[in-house]
Design an enzyme around this catalytic site. Structure first.
Site, mmCIF file in Angstrom:
data_model
loop_
_atom_site.group_PDB
_atom_site.id
_atom_site.type_symbol
_atom_site.label_atom_id
_atom_site.label_comp_id
_atom_site.label_asym_id
_atom_site.label_seq_id
_atom_site.Cartn_x
_atom_site.Cartn_y
_atom_site.Cartn_z
ATOM 1 C CE LYS A 134 -9.048 -3.110 -15.010
ATOM 2 N NZ LYS A 134 -9.140 -4.575 -14.938
ATOM 3 C CG ASP B 191 3.286 0.889 -3.613
ATOM 4 O OD1 ASP B 191 4.141 0.148 -3.114
ATOM 5 O OD2 ASP B 191 2.637 1.713 -2.945
ATOM 6 C CG ASP C 167 -7.319 -7.335 -14.360
ATOM 7 O OD1 ASP C 167 -6.628 -6.753 -15.218
ATOM 8 O OD2 ASP C 167 -8.543 -7.466 -14.473
ATOM 9 C CE1 TYR D 128 0.467 4.974 -5.535
ATOM 10 C CE2 TYR D 128 1.931 5.312 -3.679
ATOM 11 C CZ TYR D 128 1.115 4.491 -4.431
ATOM 12 O OH TYR D 128 0.947 3.182 -4.065
#
Ligand code: NAD
Length: 336
Positions: free
Chosen positions: A170, A227, A203, A123
């Site tokens: 991640k 988000d 995930d 972002y």
């Protein structure tokens, strides 16, 4: 008396901010609202989606209640939300995801708090074309930003008596950026031995949250995952209409729901005001008006529990009917 900046926003923004304003006023806390315009409305009014007066007002009052603002998809002006968060360094986005009385869902006893880093990651807005037919966006991660968001999550855990913090990342693939986030999270966690700490790959976190949301407490993560997981979390507890939020910095704070401007239902009078109203309760809590914040929370739960539900929650109540019912709940004298 507290001065509060009010940004009505776009789409359903004016309807739900008006509901929240009247409910907060009903608590008796002396709030002086300073209304400023941002988003698509301001873009149409003056050609600037974020006029300087908006940031000036928030810097002066120190606190804002903000309705959702529309961001054009794929082109047009950049997100006003991202710009406000970056300009005021509102680094901690806090979104409580809690089961509310009367709201029917597939789950029970969900009570999570998402801490989303609010100033960098994908972002940061560093995106460009690389020749024809290729583009790249840069994911920015700094130790400073990782440290302060993880520390905020642990400080919140201590203050509100929460038991566990889960860092979501991640780092198996993004070894430098998310690897840094995880390393910093582990270092910060070591300073809070009384709070359980664990980490989850994003995930897997999505699947675990859908299967066993009750096992989680506070979740801390970078901007993009925050988000996405905010909306996943909203889906666990009845939808975006019931999830409030706060963007907190060291000097200023902006309170806004997790939802957007919902253009499909704008102007119909059916928007659920609860997320906005609970964002207002978080604002009262931030100002130190704990009793008023509690009154709002209890009145909202009593109204939902009593079956006054907007269409997104399976009912037929209008925004106005729900707002009036919440105000009646606040004005009702306590049972002896
Ligand atoms: P959205 O949150 O506006 O809507 C998603 C779905 O939830 C829609 O079906 C909508 O009708 C429903 N919904 C949302 N809030 C509701 C409420 N209070 N009551 C009843 N139903 C509600 O998300 P979107 O459609 O992806 O985005 C619309 C616009 O909002 C976009 O321009 C987006 O950029 C913007 N947006 C702004 C913010 C913000 O200002 N903080 C946040 C998210 C999206």
């Amino acid at each position: 008396m507290y001065r509060v900046t009010l940004i009505q926003g776009d789409g359903i923004g004016p309807e739900v901010t008006e509901a929240a304003r009247s409910i907060l006023d009903a608590t008796g806390v002396d709030l002086k609202w300073e209304v400023v315009s941002a988003g698509e409305t301001a873009w149409q009014e003056c050609g600037d989606p974020l006029p300087g007066a908006v940031l000036d007002s928030i810097r002066e009052t120190g606190v804002a209640l903000k309705g959702p603002t529309t961001t054009p998809v794929g082109s047009g002006f950049r997100s006003v939300n991202v710009a406000i968060r970056q300009a005021l360094d509102l680094y901690a986005c806090i979104r409580p995801i809690r089961q509310l009385a009367g709201v029917c869902t597939r789950y029970e006893k969900v009570d999570l708090v998402i801490f989303r880093e609010n100033t960098e990651d994908l972002y940061a807005g560093v995106e460009h074309l690389v020749g024809d037919g290729a583009a790249e966006a840069i994911k920015i991660t700094t130790e400073k930003a990782c440290r302060r968001i993880v520390r905020s999550a642990f400080e919140y855990a201590v203050r509100y008596g929460r038991r566990k913090v889960t860092a979501v990342h991640k780092a198996n693939i993004l070894k430098l950026t998310d690897g840094m986030f995880l390393r910093v999270a582990r270092a910060v966690a070591a300073g809070y031995p009384e709070i359980e700490f664990e980490d989850l790959i994003v995930d897997n976190a999505c699947m675990q949250l859908v299967q066993r949301p009750q096992e989680y407490d506070i979740l801390v993560m970078n901007n993009l995952y925050g988000d996405i997981i905010s909306d996943l979390g909203a889906g666990l507890v009845g939808g975006l209409g019931v999830v409030p939020g706060a963007n907190i910095g060291d000097e200023t704070a902006v309170f806004e729901p997790a939802h957007g401007s919902a253009p499909q239902i704008a102007g119909k009078g059916t928007a659920n005001p609860v997320a906005m109203v609970l964002s207002g309760a978080m604002l009262l809590d931030y100002l130190g008006e704990k009793e008023a914040a509690r009154m709002v929370l209890e009145a909202v739960e009593a109204v939902l529990g009593g079956g006054v539900l907007t269409p997104d929650l399976g009912g037929e109540a209008t925004t106005r009917e729900m707002t009036e019912a919440i105000i009646r709940g606040i004005n009702r004298p306590p049972l002896k």
